[in-house]
Design a protein around this motif. Structure first.
Motif, short mmCIF file in Angstrom:
data_model
loop_
_atom_site.label_atom_id
_atom_site.label_comp_id
_atom_site.label_asym_id
_atom_site.label_seq_id
_atom_site.Cartn_x
_atom_site.Cartn_y
_atom_site.Cartn_z
N UNK A 115 -1.75 -1.27 -7.09
CA UNK A 115 -1.32 -1.03 -5.70
C UNK A 115 -1.25 -2.33 -4.91
N UNK A 116 -2.20 -3.21 -5.13
CA UNK A 116 -2.21 -4.49 -4.40
C UNK A 116 -1.07 -5.41 -4.86
N UNK A 175 2.04 -7.25 -2.73
CA UNK A 175 2.29 -8.70 -2.77
C UNK A 175 3.74 -8.99 -3.14
N UNK A 176 4.24 -8.30 -4.16
CA UNK A 176 5.62 -8.51 -4.60
C UNK A 176 6.60 -8.04 -3.54
N UNK A 177 6.28 -6.91 -2.91
CA UNK A 177 7.15 -6.37 -1.86
C UNK A 177 7.29 -7.37 -0.71
N UNK A 178 6.19 -7.99 -0.32
CA UNK A 178 6.25 -8.97 0.76
C UNK A 178 7.03 -10.21 0.33
N UNK A 186 10.00 -7.61 2.11
CA UNK A 186 9.64 -6.33 2.70
C UNK A 186 8.48 -6.44 3.67
N UNK A 187 8.32 -5.41 4.47
CA UNK A 187 7.23 -5.35 5.43
C UNK A 187 6.07 -4.57 4.82
N UNK A 188 4.86 -5.14 4.90
CA UNK A 188 3.69 -4.48 4.34
C UNK A 188 2.56 -4.52 5.37
N UNK A 189 1.51 -3.76 5.08
CA UNK A 189 0.31 -3.77 5.90
C UNK A 189 -0.58 -4.91 5.40
#
Length: 368
Positions: free
Chosen positions: A229-230, A234-237, A241-244
């Motif tokens: 999940x982590x 990291x890859x999405x950001x 992408x926008x992450x929490x």
């Protein structure tokens, strides 16, 4: 020969028909005159004060010896009952206070826990750890650890087992917060253990024990799902992408905080996975995409931009060495590993004047 002098065992021998009718000369034979329901002879092994054989002794139920033995038996039995009652009473006081805390946290926040109940629980721990003849500190310490593990198994694991992704990370942090509150309550009741018993035995402190059990039972057991999940965040950001970011930071801090106390350092494992992913990602970008399609100057500007982005993202990690390791891996993969190729490309193409300062920034990598 070792003789049994316990009053309970002694009376059992006196009333047991299983002994032979004769005994060694060094033993004292007791002839019992009793009602017909009892055998007439009850040999019993008693220590002889001298080495010579003692004569037979008639023991009636009204005799002084019998009275003394019965009195000793009663005193021993009463003392054992008193100790058992005291132990059960003190353990119940501890259980009552902690059960109330669980009820208050889980479903009935209005349930009061009075200062007197907390004090009674603390006093019970103190009393059990300071018994003059029998120290119950080991039992009390086991009880503390059992409260921790039971809380995790009853409250945390059932909730987390079917969670994934961001939902899993959110629930882990919520349950970690609840668990810390519960452990803080326990540490006040069991605080006396940290003063003498734990340092003397070299055991984990109450605080370290709290982290140890959460790391082993939650973080280590669910590590595959947690790191998955982590890494997706990291890859999405990295892909824009926008992450929490606060959620990612708090979970990283959790793994860092409990990591050193468990049997496995979860944060170190996560760090190794992050470094491997960084190496794979930027190795593909540098050689498969940018090397063939960009000039050396343009490539160097892209490398510098990526390093700055990763450095900013790495600020959220709790260990200061994590950022350094990530940047070192990136520099090696994108520049140092293929330094000769970049030098040849720079010589063949030249470099713009405005990029000379950027080139000097990475002079230690011998790209000039």
């Amino acid at each position: 020969m070792v003789y049994d002098l316990c009053p309970i065992n002694l009376l059992c021998k006196l009333t047991s028909p299983s002994f032979p009718s004769t005994s060694p000369a060094s033993c004292l034979h007791l002839q019992v005159n009793a009602s017909p329901t009892f055998p007439s002879s009850f040999p019993c092994k008693l220590p002889s004060p001298i080495s010579i054989c003692k004569p037979h002794l008639s023991l009636h139920f009204s005799s002084p010896l019998y009275t003394i033995l019965v009195s000793l038996l009663c005193l021993t039995s009463q003392a054992k009952m008193d100790v058992d009652m005291m132990l059960n009473e003190k353990l119940k006081m501890i259980d009552d206070a902690i059960t109330k805390k669980k009820t208050k946290m889980d479903c009935h926040p209005e349930v009061p826990i009075t200062p007197a109940e907390k004090m009674n629980a603390y006093d019970s721990v103190f009393t059990l750890c300071n018994r003059p003849r029998r120290d119950y500190s080991n039992l009390v310490y086991e009880k503390y650890t059992n409260y921790l593990t039971e809380r995790i198994q009853e409250r945390a694991l059932p909730v987390l087992m079917d969670k994934h992704g961001t939902e899993l990370l959110t629930e882990v942090m919520r349950l970690w917060s609840e668990y810390k509150e519960f452990a803080s309550f326990l540490s006040k009741i069991f605080a006396y253990l940290d003063r003498y018993y734990i340092p003397k035995r070299g055991l984990l402190s109450l605080d370290d024990s709290m982290r140890y059990h959460f790391c082993n039972l939650v973080c280590d057991k669910l590590f595959s799902k947690l790191q998955g999940a982590m890494m997706r965040l990291i890859i999405q950001e990295r892909d824009g992408g926008q992450i929490d970011r606060n959620l990612l930071k708090t979970v990283s801090c959790l793994l860092f905080e409990v990591g050193e106390k468990g049997t496995v350092n979860c944060y170190e494992k996560l760090e190794q996975i992050m470094l491997a992913e960084v190496a794979a990602c930027y190795s593909q970008l540098s050689l498969e995409r940018w090397f063939w399609g960009d000039s050396f100057s343009n490539y160097l500007r892209k490398v510098d931009w990526c390093l700055n982005q990763e450095e900013a993202r790495a600020e959220l990690y709790p260990s200061p060495t994590t950022k350094t390791k990530i940047l070192d891996v990136m520099k090696y993969v994108m520049l140092e590993r293929n330094a000769e190729k970049w030098v040849q490309k720079r010589i063949a193409e030249g470099i713009a004047a405005e990029d000379q300062e950027l080139l000097s920034k990475y002079a230690s990598l011998k790209l000039e």
